[in-house]
Design a protein around this motif. Structure first.
Motif, PDB file in Angstrom:
ATOM      1  N   UNK A   1       0.829  -1.203   0.000  1.00 51.93           N
ATOM      2  CA  UNK A   1       0.000   0.000   0.000  1.00 51.93           C
ATOM      3  C   UNK A   1       0.866   1.256   0.000  1.00 51.93           C
ATOM      4  N   UNK A   2       0.269   2.333  -0.439  1.00 55.97           N
ATOM      5  CA  UNK A   2       0.903   3.654  -0.336  1.00 55.97           C
ATOM      6  C   UNK A   2       0.293   4.460   0.806  1.00 55.97           C
ATOM      7  N   UNK A   3      -0.721   3.900   1.474  1.00 55.07           N
ATOM      8  CA  UNK A   3      -1.349   4.591   2.596  1.00 55.07           C
ATOM      9  C   UNK A   3      -0.388   4.678   3.781  1.00 55.07           C
ATOM     10  N   UNK A   4      -0.499   5.722   4.597  1.00 56.63           N
ATOM     11  CA  UNK A   4       0.415   5.906   5.733  1.00 56.63           C
ATOM     12  C   UNK A   4       0.014   5.057   6.946  1.00 56.63           C
ATOM     13  N   UNK A   5       0.026   3.746   6.774  1.00 55.61           N
ATOM     14  CA  UNK A   5      -0.349   2.843   7.868  1.00 55.61           C
ATOM     15  C   UNK A   5       0.871   2.483   8.700  1.00 55.61           C
ATOM     16  N   UNK A   6       0.649   2.348   9.993  1.00 52.32           N
ATOM     17  CA  UNK A   6       1.718   1.988  10.924  1.00 52.32           C
ATOM     18  C   UNK A   6       1.261   0.823  11.788  1.00 52.32           C
ATOM     19  N   UNK A   7       2.206   0.208  12.468  1.00 51.67           N
ATOM     20  CA  UNK A   7       1.906  -0.899  13.372  1.00 51.67           C
ATOM     21  C   UNK A   7       0.842  -0.463  14.384  1.00 51.67           C
ATOM     22  N   UNK A   8      -0.088  -1.333  14.675  1.00 51.43           N
ATOM     23  CA  UNK A   8      -1.246  -1.198  15.568  1.00 51.43           C
ATOM     24  C   UNK A   8      -2.374  -0.307  15.019  1.00 51.43           C
ATOM     25  N   UNK A   9      -2.259   0.218  13.796  1.00 53.06           N
ATOM     26  CA  UNK A   9      -3.391   0.912  13.187  1.00 53.06           C
ATOM     27  C   UNK A   9      -4.471  -0.104  12.867  1.00 53.06           C
ATOM     28  N   UNK A  10      -5.723   0.346  12.890  1.00 54.60           N
ATOM     29  CA  UNK A  10      -6.841  -0.507  12.516  1.00 54.60           C
ATOM     30  C   UNK A  10      -7.335  -0.099  11.140  1.00 54.60           C
ATOM     31  N   UNK A  11      -7.823  -1.070  10.385  1.00 53.35           N
ATOM     32  CA  UNK A  11      -8.345  -0.817   9.057  1.00 53.35           C
ATOM     33  C   UNK A  11      -9.410  -1.843   8.741  1.00 53.35           C
ATOM     34  N   UNK A  12     -10.184  -1.574   7.711  1.00 50.03           N
ATOM     35  CA  UNK A  12     -11.100  -2.582   7.206  1.00 50.03           C
ATOM     36  C   UNK A  12     -10.614  -3.012   5.839  1.00 50.03           C
ATOM     37  N   UNK A  13     -10.826  -4.279   5.558  1.00 47.28           N
ATOM     38  CA  UNK A  13     -10.481  -4.840   4.258  1.00 47.28           C
ATOM     39  C   UNK A  13     -11.742  -5.464   3.696  1.00 47.28           C
ATOM     40  N   UNK A  14     -12.045  -5.134   2.453  1.00 44.95           N
ATOM     41  CA  UNK A  14     -13.202  -5.703   1.766  1.00 44.95           C
ATOM     42  C   UNK A  14     -12.732  -6.379   0.489  1.00 44.95           C
ATOM     43  N   UNK A  15     -13.299  -7.530   0.203  1.00 37.02           N
ATOM     44  CA  UNK A  15     -13.040  -8.195  -1.072  1.00 37.02           C
ATOM     45  C   UNK A  15     -13.788  -7.441  -2.161  1.00 37.02           C
ATOM     46  N   UNK A  16     -13.134  -7.197  -3.276  1.00 37.08           N
ATOM     47  CA  UNK A  16     -13.776  -6.499  -4.389  1.00 37.08           C
ATOM     48  C   UNK A  16     -13.481  -7.246  -5.679  1.00 37.08           C
TER      49      UNK A  16
END
Length: 130
Positions: free
Chosen positions: A59-74
């Protein structure tokens, strides 16, 4: 700077800790999170591999360890995500790469997102069961 030797040692120790087997399957996914400013951020990408309750992706998103996100199948051509195939994940680790970050994420609740039968993990003879 991570050398190949460091990366191999890190992967080997991760394999020893892994409770689930990784499977080299690619799924089209949409990831959604919040920026440090609280703004929603999204990106479409693909998994590198998956485990029963986790995955790796770039990813190019600024995610870091312990961040939460949602993932959806598309689907490949879908604009909207299938809401019934949505999971909440936590970023467990990140590694910088030339094309972005590789993220290791673990699902935090619900049934597995992937419609896949996973091989059962075999423990080595010297690993004790607790």
């Amino acid at each position: 700077m991570i050398t190949n030797r460091d990366q191999i040692a890190k992967e080997a120790s991760a394999i020893d800790r892994r409770k689930e087997k990784r499977v080299n399957l690619t799924f089209s996914i949409a990831i959604s999170a919040f920026s440090r400013n609280g703004d929603p951020i999204t990106e479409r990408t693909r998994t590198i591999d998956i485990s029963e309750y986790g995955c790796r992706f770039v990813t190019c998103l600024p995610l870091e360890r312990v961040d939460f996100l949602t993932i959806a199948l598309v689907g490949l051509d879908e604009i909207e995500t299938a809401q019934e195939k949505l999971g909440r994940f936590e970023v467990r680790w990140t590694t910088e790469e030339p094309k972005g970050k590789i993220i290791g994420a673990r699902q935090t609740e619900g049934d597995t997102l992937w419609d896949v039968s996973f091989p059962r993990f075999k423990r080595s003879p010297n690993t004790s069961s607790k």
